[in-house]
Write a protein that holds these residues in place. Structure first.
Motif, PDB file in Angstrom:
ATOM      1  N   MET A   1      18.652  66.664 -20.549  1.00  0.00           N
ATOM      2  CA  MET A   1      17.934  66.356 -19.334  1.00  0.00           C
ATOM      3  C   MET A   1      16.856  67.416 -19.155  1.00  0.00           C
ATOM      4  O   MET A   1      17.122  68.583 -19.321  1.00  0.00           O
ATOM      5  N   THR A   2      15.657  66.990 -18.789  1.00  0.00           N
ATOM      6  CA  THR A   2      14.558  67.943 -18.689  1.00  0.00           C
ATOM      7  C   THR A   2      14.102  68.157 -17.260  1.00  0.00           C
ATOM      8  O   THR A   2      12.937  68.228 -16.964  1.00  0.00           O
TER       9      THR A   2
ATOM     10  N   THR B   1      24.793  64.541 -13.365  1.00  0.00           N
ATOM     11  CA  THR B   1      23.404  64.718 -13.809  1.00  0.00           C
ATOM     12  C   THR B   1      23.295  65.557 -15.083  1.00  0.00           C
ATOM     13  O   THR B   1      22.300  65.450 -15.796  1.00  0.00           O
TER      14      THR B   1
ATOM     15  N   ARG C   1      19.666  61.606 -19.134  1.00  0.00           N
ATOM     16  CA  ARG C   1      18.462  61.701 -19.966  1.00  0.00           C
ATOM     17  C   ARG C   1      17.346  61.026 -19.185  1.00  0.00           C
ATOM     18  O   ARG C   1      17.572  60.048 -18.468  1.00  0.00           O
ATOM     19  N   GLU C   2      16.135  61.523 -19.352  1.00  0.00           N
ATOM     20  CA  GLU C   2      14.999  60.877 -18.701  1.00  0.00           C
ATOM     21  C   GLU C   2      14.675  59.579 -19.413  1.00  0.00           C
ATOM     22  O   GLU C   2      14.728  59.507 -20.639  1.00  0.00           O
TER      23      GLU C   2
ATOM     24  N   TRP D   1      21.388  53.455 -15.020  1.00  0.00           N
ATOM     25  CA  TRP D   1      20.279  54.311 -14.610  1.00  0.00           C
ATOM     26  C   TRP D   1      20.341  54.584 -13.121  1.00  0.00           C
ATOM     27  O   TRP D   1      20.875  53.781 -12.353  1.00  0.00           O
TER      28      TRP D   1
ATOM     29  N   ARG E   1      14.413  56.987 -10.203  1.00  0.00           N
ATOM     30  CA  ARG E   1      13.767  58.143  -9.581  1.00  0.00           C
ATOM     31  C   ARG E   1      12.469  57.741  -8.898  1.00  0.00           C
ATOM     32  O   ARG E   1      12.089  58.299  -7.875  1.00  0.00           O
TER      33      ARG E   1
ATOM     34  N   HIS F   1      10.558  55.554 -13.504  1.00  0.00           N
ATOM     35  CA  HIS F   1      11.149  56.776 -14.057  1.00  0.00           C
ATOM     36  C   HIS F   1      12.580  56.800 -13.553  1.00  0.00           C
ATOM     37  O   HIS F   1      12.819  56.563 -12.367  1.00  0.00           O
TER      38      HIS F   1
ATOM     39  N   TRP G   1      16.918  58.329 -14.376  1.00  0.00           N
ATOM     40  CA  TRP G   1      17.890  59.073 -15.150  1.00  0.00           C
ATOM     41  C   TRP G   1      18.740  58.025 -15.844  1.00  0.00           C
ATOM     42  O   TRP G   1      19.232  57.091 -15.208  1.00  0.00           O
TER      43      TRP G   1
END
Length: 161
Positions: A1-2, A26, A30-31, A51, A54, A103, A105
């Motif tokens: 995860m970034t 979280t 992953r994005e 998912w 976001r 966007h 997760w």
């Protein structure tokens, strides 16, 4: 995860979980980025991930025999996209398509189920959130299908006791 979820504790699904649980969840994220008009999944396909949105919006639809897809709900920021990963036979009950760029997760269902087995309190909290989502989606689907295909004038057709 970034990165971290939007805001303290995230929004929607993540906000419904205690901080300790949302942090564990979280850590598995992953994005994911989906352009507008992207089919994310189809009703009946294998559900092996989910998912948390976001940003952007996703239309959820159901196949109506002889009529094609009918959008039953549109979800946005903080919403859980996909619950079919939790219960066998783990096949999508709805389809999903982005309305605009999304966007999110992304979570691997096997990894999340393993995490829930290791941390039963997290599992119970997540199952509660998913159950609430299922109830909301069922109500939205029923209402939308009645709006689209129900008999005309059905609202006032019942007789008084």
């Amino acid at each position: 995860m970034t990165g971290q979820p939007d805001g303290p504790g995230g929004a929607g699904v993540l906000a419904a979980l205690p901080a300790e649980h949302s942090g564990r969840l979280t850590a598995l994220a992953r994005e994911a980025v989906f352009p507008a008009a992207t089919r994310i999944f189809e009703e009946g396909e294998r559900a092996d991930r989910f998912w948390i949105v976001r940003s952007g919006t996703v239309a959820l639809d159901v196949q109506v025999p002889g009529r094609g897809r009918a959008v039953v709900e549109t979800i946005g920021k903080g919403a859980l996209l996909g619950w079919s990963w939790l219960c066998p036979p783990r096949q999508w009950h709805l389809g999903a398509e982005t309305r605009d760029a999304v966007h999110a997760w992304e979570f691997d269902a096997d990894a999340v189920r393993d995490l829930c087995a290791e941390h039963p309190a997290l599992g119970m909290a997540l199952v509660t959130v998913v159950a609430e989502t299922i109830g909301d989606r069922l109500r939205a689907t029923r209402t939308r299908l009645l709006d689209l295909y129900g008999p005309t004038g059905s609202q006032g057709s019942s007789s008084a006791p």
